[in-house]
Design a protein around this motif. Structure first.
Motif, PDB file in Angstrom:
ATOM      1  N   THR A 129     -33.271  39.466 -44.756  1.00 21.97           N
ATOM      2  CA  THR A 129     -32.035  38.699 -44.638  1.00 21.97           C
ATOM      3  C   THR A 129     -32.374  37.214 -44.688  1.00 21.97           C
ATOM      4  O   THR A 129     -33.240  36.755 -43.927  1.00 21.97           O
ATOM      5  CB  THR A 129     -31.327  39.010 -43.299  1.00 21.97           C
ATOM      6  N   ILE A 130     -31.709  36.486 -45.574  1.00 24.81           N
ATOM      7  CA  ILE A 130     -31.894  35.029 -45.624  1.00 24.81           C
ATOM      8  C   ILE A 130     -31.085  34.432 -44.478  1.00 24.81           C
ATOM      9  O   ILE A 130     -29.866  34.638 -44.388  1.00 24.81           O
ATOM     10  CB  ILE A 130     -31.422  34.453 -46.976  1.00 24.81           C
ATOM     11  N   ILE A 131     -31.769  33.708 -43.589  1.00 26.80           N
ATOM     12  CA  ILE A 131     -31.097  33.160 -42.412  1.00 26.80           C
ATOM     13  C   ILE A 131     -30.930  31.643 -42.495  1.00 26.80           C
ATOM     14  O   ILE A 131     -30.497  31.031 -41.527  1.00 26.80           O
ATOM     15  CB  ILE A 131     -31.828  33.557 -41.114  1.00 26.80           C
ATOM     16  N   SER A 132     -31.252  31.037 -43.628  1.00 24.90           N
ATOM     17  CA  SER A 132     -31.024  29.605 -43.806  1.00 24.90           C
ATOM     18  C   SER A 132     -29.527  29.337 -43.667  1.00 24.90           C
ATOM     19  O   SER A 132     -28.694  30.169 -44.026  1.00 24.90           O
ATOM     20  CB  SER A 132     -31.493  29.148 -45.187  1.00 24.90           C
ATOM     21  N   ASP A 133     -29.186  28.161 -43.160  1.00 22.16           N
ATOM     22  CA  ASP A 133     -27.789  27.816 -42.895  1.00 22.16           C
ATOM     23  C   ASP A 133     -27.153  27.173 -44.132  1.00 22.16           C
ATOM     24  O   ASP A 133     -27.462  26.029 -44.457  1.00 22.16           O
ATOM     25  CB  ASP A 133     -27.722  26.857 -41.714  1.00 22.16           C
TER      26      ASP A 133
ATOM     27  N   PRO B  23     -42.735  37.526 -52.024  1.00 14.81           N
ATOM     28  CA  PRO B  23     -41.438  38.009 -52.505  1.00 14.81           C
ATOM     29  C   PRO B  23     -41.037  37.334 -53.813  1.00 14.81           C
ATOM     30  O   PRO B  23     -41.481  36.223 -54.117  1.00 14.81           O
ATOM     31  CB  PRO B  23     -40.474  37.633 -51.377  1.00 14.81           C
ATOM     32  N   ASP B  24     -40.194  38.022 -54.571  1.00 17.13           N
ATOM     33  CA  ASP B  24     -39.638  37.436 -55.787  1.00 17.13           C
ATOM     34  C   ASP B  24     -38.476  36.529 -55.391  1.00 17.13           C
ATOM     35  O   ASP B  24     -37.672  36.882 -54.527  1.00 17.13           O
ATOM     36  CB  ASP B  24     -39.123  38.525 -56.733  1.00 17.13           C
ATOM     37  N   VAL B  25     -38.391  35.379 -56.031  1.00 14.36           N
ATOM     38  CA  VAL B  25     -37.320  34.422 -55.736  1.00 14.36           C
ATOM     39  C   VAL B  25     -36.615  34.070 -57.035  1.00 14.36           C
ATOM     40  O   VAL B  25     -37.250  33.766 -58.043  1.00 14.36           O
ATOM     41  CB  VAL B  25     -37.891  33.140 -55.082  1.00 14.36           C
ATOM     42  N   LEU B  26     -35.289  34.126 -56.983  1.00  8.99           N
ATOM     43  CA  LEU B  26     -34.464  33.704 -58.116  1.00  8.99           C
ATOM     44  C   LEU B  26     -33.538  32.594 -57.630  1.00  8.99           C
ATOM     45  O   LEU B  26     -32.902  32.721 -56.580  1.00  8.99           O
ATOM     46  CB  LEU B  26     -33.618  34.860 -58.648  1.00  8.99           C
ATOM     47  N   ILE B  27     -33.490  31.507 -58.378  1.00 11.86           N
ATOM     48  CA  ILE B  27     -32.564  30.419 -58.090  1.00 11.86           C
ATOM     49  C   ILE B  27     -31.600  30.357 -59.266  1.00 11.86           C
ATOM     50  O   ILE B  27     -32.027  30.177 -60.404  1.00 11.86           O
ATOM     51  CB  ILE B  27     -33.278  29.060 -57.916  1.00 11.86           C
TER      52      ILE B  27
ATOM     53  N   LEU C 198     -32.425  20.685 -58.613  1.00 10.75           N
ATOM     54  CA  LEU C 198     -31.056  21.211 -58.658  1.00 10.75           C
ATOM     55  C   LEU C 198     -30.055  20.077 -58.816  1.00 10.75           C
ATOM     56  O   LEU C 198     -30.192  19.022 -58.200  1.00 10.75           O
ATOM     57  CB  LEU C 198     -30.725  21.986 -57.378  1.00 10.75           C
ATOM     58  N   ALA C 199     -29.043  20.326 -59.619  1.00 10.80           N
ATOM     59  CA  ALA C 199     -27.947  19.365 -59.769  1.00 10.80           C
ATOM     60  C   ALA C 199     -26.946  19.576 -58.645  1.00 10.80           C
ATOM     61  O   ALA C 199     -26.977  20.591 -57.950  1.00 10.80           O
ATOM     62  CB  ALA C 199     -27.274  19.577 -61.121  1.00 10.80           C
ATOM     63  N   GLU C 200     -26.037  18.628 -58.480  1.00 12.13           N
ATOM     64  CA  GLU C 200     -24.992  18.787 -57.475  1.00 12.13           C
ATOM     65  C   GLU C 200     -24.124  19.979 -57.830  1.00 12.13           C
ATOM     66  O   GLU C 200     -23.930  20.300 -59.000  1.00 12.13           O
ATOM     67  CB  GLU C 200     -24.134  17.525 -57.396  1.00 12.13           C
ATOM     68  N   GLY C 201     -23.602  20.633 -56.788  1.00 10.69           N
ATOM     69  CA  GLY C 201     -22.705  21.765 -57.001  1.00 10.69           C
ATOM     70  C   GLY C 201     -23.184  23.026 -56.314  1.00 10.69           C
ATOM     71  O   GLY C 201     -24.068  23.010 -55.462  1.00 10.69           O
ATOM     72  N   GLU C 202     -22.547  24.145 -56.679  1.00 11.22           N
ATOM     73  CA  GLU C 202     -22.832  25.454 -56.092  1.00 11.22           C
ATOM     74  C   GLU C 202     -24.107  26.051 -56.684  1.00 11.22           C
ATOM     75  O   GLU C 202     -24.333  25.959 -57.892  1.00 11.22           O
ATOM     76  CB  GLU C 202     -21.676  26.421 -56.381  1.00 11.22           C
ATOM     77  N   HIS C 203     -24.899  26.687 -55.823  1.00  9.03           N
ATOM     78  CA  HIS C 203     -26.129  27.341 -56.258  1.00  9.03           C
ATOM     79  C   HIS C 203     -26.278  28.668 -55.516  1.00  9.03           C
ATOM     80  O   HIS C 203     -25.638  28.893 -54.481  1.00  9.03           O
ATOM     81  CB  HIS C 203     -27.351  26.450 -56.020  1.00  9.03           C
ATOM     82  N   ARG C 204     -27.157  29.508 -56.048  1.00 12.56           N
ATOM     83  CA  ARG C 204     -27.376  30.836 -55.476  1.00 12.56           C
ATOM     84  C   ARG C 204     -28.880  31.100 -55.456  1.00 12.56           C
ATOM     85  O   ARG C 204     -29.566  30.936 -56.465  1.00 12.56           O
ATOM     86  CB  ARG C 204     -26.654  31.872 -56.343  1.00 12.56           C
ATOM     87  N   ALA C 205     -29.384  31.518 -54.294  1.00 10.89           N
ATOM     88  CA  ALA C 205     -30.800  31.876 -54.147  1.00 10.89           C
ATOM     89  C   ALA C 205     -30.886  33.339 -53.741  1.00 10.89           C
ATOM     90  O   ALA C 205     -30.176  33.781 -52.842  1.00 10.89           O
ATOM     91  CB  ALA C 205     -31.468  31.000 -53.101  1.00 10.89           C
ATOM     92  N   THR C 206     -31.761  34.084 -54.424  1.00 12.77           N
ATOM     93  CA  THR C 206     -31.973  35.499 -54.110  1.00 12.77           C
ATOM     94  C   THR C 206     -33.443  35.714 -53.818  1.00 12.77           C
ATOM     95  O   THR C 206     -34.309  35.236 -54.542  1.00 12.77           O
ATOM     96  CB  THR C 206     -31.544  36.390 -55.295  1.00 12.77           C
TER      97      THR C 206
ATOM     98  N   GLU D 212     -33.130  43.140 -51.129  1.00 13.82           N
ATOM     99  CA  GLU D 212     -32.871  41.753 -51.524  1.00 13.82           C
ATOM    100  C   GLU D 212     -31.689  41.201 -50.752  1.00 13.82           C
ATOM    101  O   GLU D 212     -30.861  41.939 -50.219  1.00 13.82           O
ATOM    102  CB  GLU D 212     -32.622  41.635 -53.023  1.00 13.82           C
ATOM    103  N   ASP D 213     -31.639  39.885 -50.673  1.00 19.55           N
ATOM    104  CA  ASP D 213     -30.512  39.193 -50.059  1.00 19.55           C
ATOM    105  C   ASP D 213     -30.256  37.930 -50.864  1.00 19.55           C
ATOM    106  O   ASP D 213     -31.182  37.344 -51.441  1.00 19.55           O
ATOM    107  CB  ASP D 213     -30.802  38.845 -48.599  1.00 19.55           C
ATOM    108  N   THR D 214     -28.987  37.520 -50.906  1.00 18.63           N
ATOM    109  CA  THR D 214     -28.583  36.348 -51.691  1.00 18.63           C
ATOM    110  C   THR D 214     -27.872  35.353 -50.782  1.00 18.63           C
ATOM    111  O   THR D 214     -27.087  35.737 -49.920  1.00 18.63           O
ATOM    112  CB  THR D 214     -27.650  36.767 -52.838  1.00 18.63           C
ATOM    113  N   LEU D 215     -28.165  34.086 -50.999  1.00 21.05           N
ATOM    114  CA  LEU D 215     -27.545  33.001 -50.247  1.00 21.05           C
ATOM    115  C   LEU D 215     -26.877  32.065 -51.240  1.00 21.05           C
ATOM    116  O   LEU D 215     -27.489  31.642 -52.214  1.00 21.05           O
ATOM    117  CB  LEU D 215     -28.615  32.236 -49.447  1.00 21.05           C
ATOM    118  N   ARG D 216     -25.623  31.739 -50.985  1.00 21.87           N
ATOM    119  CA  ARG D 216     -24.912  30.742 -51.784  1.00 21.87           C
ATOM    120  C   ARG D 216     -24.865  29.459 -50.961  1.00 21.87           C
ATOM    121  O   ARG D 216     -24.550  29.469 -49.779  1.00 21.87           O
ATOM    122  CB  ARG D 216     -23.500  31.223 -52.094  1.00 21.87           C
TER     123      ARG D 216
END
Length: 153
Positions: free
Chosen positions: A53-57, A91-95, A130-138, A145-149
């Protein structure tokens, strides 16, 4: 009469030879299948016992993305039922859907440790602009796997 007995003996020996060959082939195939099933069972059990579980805020994007260093930092908790080796297999990381090779990983409670224990938190750092705006990290470990927006300002 003796020729009939010799013929029957030769046929009997040939039948035994063929039977031994078939039995040997079947035994080897059954053993191979047993080993394969054992390995598959261990793999499935490993997948079932693994969870992260990604626990970053996401409400604090500055704690996730460092614009000065162009890096993404994720805190990932091992919520599964087994320890995970991260020293040899991080772990594998996707941005934003793109694979990020060679992330830097460290267990927060033991930065030199290669084992990510149950309940421990892993710090995963990826160099990425990263540019400004919405991003997703898996983050993916085995089949878990877990994904954080998050948003970059």
């Amino acid at each position: 009469m003796a020729s009939v007995s010799v013929s029957h003996l030769i046929i009997f020996i040939a039948a035994l030879t063929v039977s031994v060959g078939v039995a040997t082939t079947l035994t080897v195939n059954v053993q191979s299948m047993t080993v394969s099933m054992d390995e598959r069972g261990e793999s499935v059990a490993k997948d079932i016992e693994t969870d992260v579980t990604i626990i970053s805020d996401p409400g604090s994007p500055a704690s996730i993305y460092d614009a000065d260093n162009e890096s993404v930092t994720l805190l990932v908790k091992n919520t599964g039922d087994r320890a995970i080796e991260v020293g040899t297999d991080p772990p594998d990381v996707l941005i934003d859907g793109q694979y990020q090779p060679a992330p830097t990983v460290a267990v927060v409670s033991d930065p030199d440790g290669a084992t990510w224990g149950e309940g421990d938190v892993l710090r995963v750092v990826v160099s990425k602009s990263l540019a400004e705006g919405e991003h997703r990290a898996t983050v993916r470990v085995n089949s878990a796997e877990d994904t954080l927006r998050f948003r970059v300002n």
